[in-house]
Structures are given as structure tokens and as C-alpha cells.
Design an enzyme around this catalytic site. Sequence first.
Site, mmCIF file in Angstrom:
data_model
loop_
_atom_site.group_PDB
_atom_site.id
_atom_site.type_symbol
_atom_site.label_atom_id
_atom_site.label_comp_id
_atom_site.label_asym_id
_atom_site.label_seq_id
_atom_site.Cartn_x
_atom_site.Cartn_y
_atom_site.Cartn_z
ATOM 1 N N HIS A 156 -6.073 -15.452 17.530
ATOM 2 C CA HIS A 156 -7.093 -14.741 16.353
ATOM 3 C C HIS A 156 -6.186 -13.492 16.237
ATOM 4 O O HIS A 156 -7.326 -12.710 16.065
ATOM 5 C CB HIS A 156 -8.292 -14.724 16.948
ATOM 6 N N SER A 276 12.925 2.399 1.755
ATOM 7 C CA SER A 276 12.070 2.451 0.319
ATOM 8 C C SER A 276 12.579 3.423 -0.456
ATOM 9 O O SER A 276 13.334 4.428 0.017
ATOM 10 C CB SER A 276 10.773 2.961 1.015
ATOM 11 N N LYS A 282 10.827 4.939 5.913
ATOM 12 C CA LYS A 282 10.642 3.552 6.387
ATOM 13 C C LYS A 282 11.885 2.806 6.678
ATOM 14 O O LYS A 282 13.018 3.009 6.322
ATOM 15 C CB LYS A 282 10.205 2.892 4.641
ATOM 16 N N ASN A 284 12.019 -1.220 6.800
ATOM 17 C CA ASN A 284 10.780 -2.311 6.505
ATOM 18 C C ASN A 284 11.651 -3.806 6.947
ATOM 19 O O ASN A 284 12.923 -3.843 6.919
ATOM 20 C CB ASN A 284 10.702 -2.297 5.149
ATOM 21 N N GLU A 289 10.686 -10.806 5.815
ATOM 22 C CA GLU A 289 9.385 -11.332 4.727
ATOM 23 C C GLU A 289 10.112 -11.954 3.999
ATOM 24 O O GLU A 289 9.318 -13.146 3.260
ATOM 25 C CB GLU A 289 9.083 -9.923 4.136
#
Length: 436
Positions: A156, A276, A282, A284, A289
Site C-alpha cells: 500500500h 529542469s 533538479k 529528475n 518516467e
Amino acid sequence: MSSIARTEATGGALDPDFLAWQTSLPVDRRLLAVDVAGSVAHVEGLVAGGLLTREEGDTLQAALRSLPGRVARNEVELPLEEDVHMAVEVWLRATVGELADKLHTGRSRNDQVATDLKLWVREAIGRLLEALERLDVVCEDWIAEQGELAMPAYTHRQVAIPVLARLWIGAALRSPMARDRRLLAVVEEEIAESPLGAGAIAGNTLPIDPWVAARELGFTSPPQNPLDAVGSRDHALTLAFACARISQHLGRFCADVVELSADGLAKLGGAVACGSSMMPHKRNPDLFELVRGQAALRLGELNALMATFQGLGTGYHRDLQQDKQVLFASVDGTVDCLRMVALGIQHLRLDQAGCIAVLERGDAVATDLTEALVAGGVPFRQAYRKIGALVAGQRAKGKRLVDLETADLDAAGLPHSLLECLDVEASARRRASRYR
Ligand code: ARG
């Protein structure tokens, strides 16, 4: 445009705008090499059946074999025809003359394209297996370096129990990919039968032994049923499903990486992290993704194929032409994502201190304490409630389970031996020792 697939009965010339719109050449020119291989094998069958002399066969085969290289070197431009099959025949006619009129004997583009696609799928399976194999090697290397690090397993999305990183990589990639490889073996079975000889829909009446071409092309048999041979795209569906499932597995692993890195438990090397354009701090996880996002495309492609075949009757329909662009995208996308994940993993570092902090903050050894009581003779449900109360007591004091002291245990009437169960790394190792 030529008129090799037009007769008086077809009724006049094609509208050029319609021709340009309906041609599959921009997509199926990619089949040129396998199309030529299929034609070379077909010529062998014609020679064996006495429909071409050996010399004629040799002339046709030499010209055909030269074509892919000449196209690649830009020496030949395939003529704009309905598809690659017609483009090759038209080019052949212009190159070797009237002899080319014998090439299509006993053959239709329907069994031809079915053969081409199976040959292409055979190569696609090879590319996928190679990429899966490479990813597995990279996983093995990663496990050799970082597999014994402790990290949280989540249920969860909440910290659950400490595990070793090798179990995570095994569950996220190695075990599912081993199953995916078996799925590709099913596709291999589904492409075993040669479609050549099935013609347009019902074979032919000429003395052509379909075993000749089948053997030449490495198939295990000629068509068993010509209607099935030209109309079945089951192998395309199974392959698109395999790609969708591989991609879903990759996407799930990537979701893990995105979350682990968001929580500071994993660090990405700059080689696979994007920055970024505005925020200078950043790093990332774009690679992960994007791969996660690609799984959606693979699902869409599987859907597109299923929907294309939905409602079609038995045999060949022009709708089937549209299977190729979808399947090509599905396989190419999957191979690319496998390569990118293999690259990404090489730049993925688990942060052991971060993992331990999260495990301790998450009271991840609560189940270990419960099991220690059970091992000492306490019935499970009672042990479970006692440790639940202990967790609640610690939290009320703003403390973690790992902050337990003998006084806390005395107050709860629990044995001091529980203090030996507070090491989250030891917990991960103890549990993982049962699994390879
Ligand atoms: N371009 C077609 C395809 O890819 C080849 C077969 C065409 N057959 C036909 N009868 N029109 O499916």
C-alpha cells in the site's frame, strides 16, 4: 504506377491520390530483405516443380538478391506501388525483362505478406531475446554490487518489512522477464508454419511442392490450411501482448525507481537524469518516467491490433495491411525500452543510509518482534496485539520501535530478548536467506 495487379476486369487505372494514400510501401519497405528471401525460396520451388529452368531461376534469384543492397546504397529507388511486393516485381520486370512475369506463379501477395511478416517476427523475437538477455546480465551485475543492501518492501505504498535489494530486482525484473521469454517461445511456435503455397486463399493447382520453400526459409512445415495461413495474425497478437507485458513489467520497475528516488532511497547518475530548465537543483528520473509512459503505448498497440482483427471474417482482408506499422512500433519501442532500462540500472545506486532511516522510521521490524514472541510460545494473535500496543506506545512518546529500551519492555511485560530483533539489516538478511 504499373498495372501488374490490374486487368480489364479491374476497371481502369487507380486514382493517383488513392494510390498514394493506400500504399503500404512507406511502412513495408522495411520488409524488403525478408520479401526477397521469400521470393528466392519461392523461385526454388518453381524450379523444383519444372515451372522455371534452373538458369531462369538463377537469373531471378541473382537479381532479387542484389536488390536490398542496391536500395540501401541508394542505387535503386523502389517504384511507388501498392506495396513492397509489387514494387519488387515491377523493379524485377524492368531489370530482367519478361522472365519476371513468371515470378508470381502459384503465389499471391496474401501468402507473400503472411510469409514476410512471419520472417520479420522471427527476427523481432531474436532482437527481443537479445535485449532481455542483456538486461538480465545488467541485473546480475547490479545484484553482485548492491543485491545484499537492505531496503524497504512496501505494501500500500507504506513501509512494510525489510528486504534485500536482490529480491526487489528479482521480483521487478528477473522473474517476470524469465516468464516473458517463455511467452516469446509461444510466438515462435505460432510462426513455425510456412504460409507460402496458400496463394490468395485456397492454394493452387500447379506442381509446386510447398515443402521446398518452407525448408529454404526454415519453417517446420508448409501451410496446413490455406485459409488459415493467409488470414491468421495470431502470432502478431501474441507478440504484441508479449511486448505489452514486457513493457508493463518495465513500467512497474520504473515506478519503483521514481518513488525510491523521490524518497531519497535511490540516487541516479547524471548520465540518465534530466535537469529542469528553470530549477537549478533538479535531478529528475526522466528515463524511468518515459519508460513507464511507453507501457501505455504498447497497450494501445495491442488494442489497435485486436480491434483491427475484430469482426473480420476468415481469410485475407486489406485491413490486415495495417498490422505492420502497429507491430513494428510495438517491437521497436519494447527493444528500445529494454535497452534504456539496462542503461538506467547501471546508473542506479541504492542509498543504504537512506534505506535504513526509512525502515527505522517505519517500524519495519514490528513483524519480526511478533514472530520472536511466537517463537517463544505466544499464540500469534496475542503476540500481534502486544507488539501493536508496543508500537502505539512508542509513537505516543514520539519514538520508534528501534528506540526501545528495557524499561519499555518491562512496562509492557515483554522479554528483553526482543532488543535483539531491532536491527533492520539483520531482519532483511534473515528473511532473505530463504530465497536465492
Ligand atoms: N500490402 C498488403 C498487405 O500488407 C499486401 C497484400 C495485398 N493483397 C491484396 N489482395 N490486396 O497486407
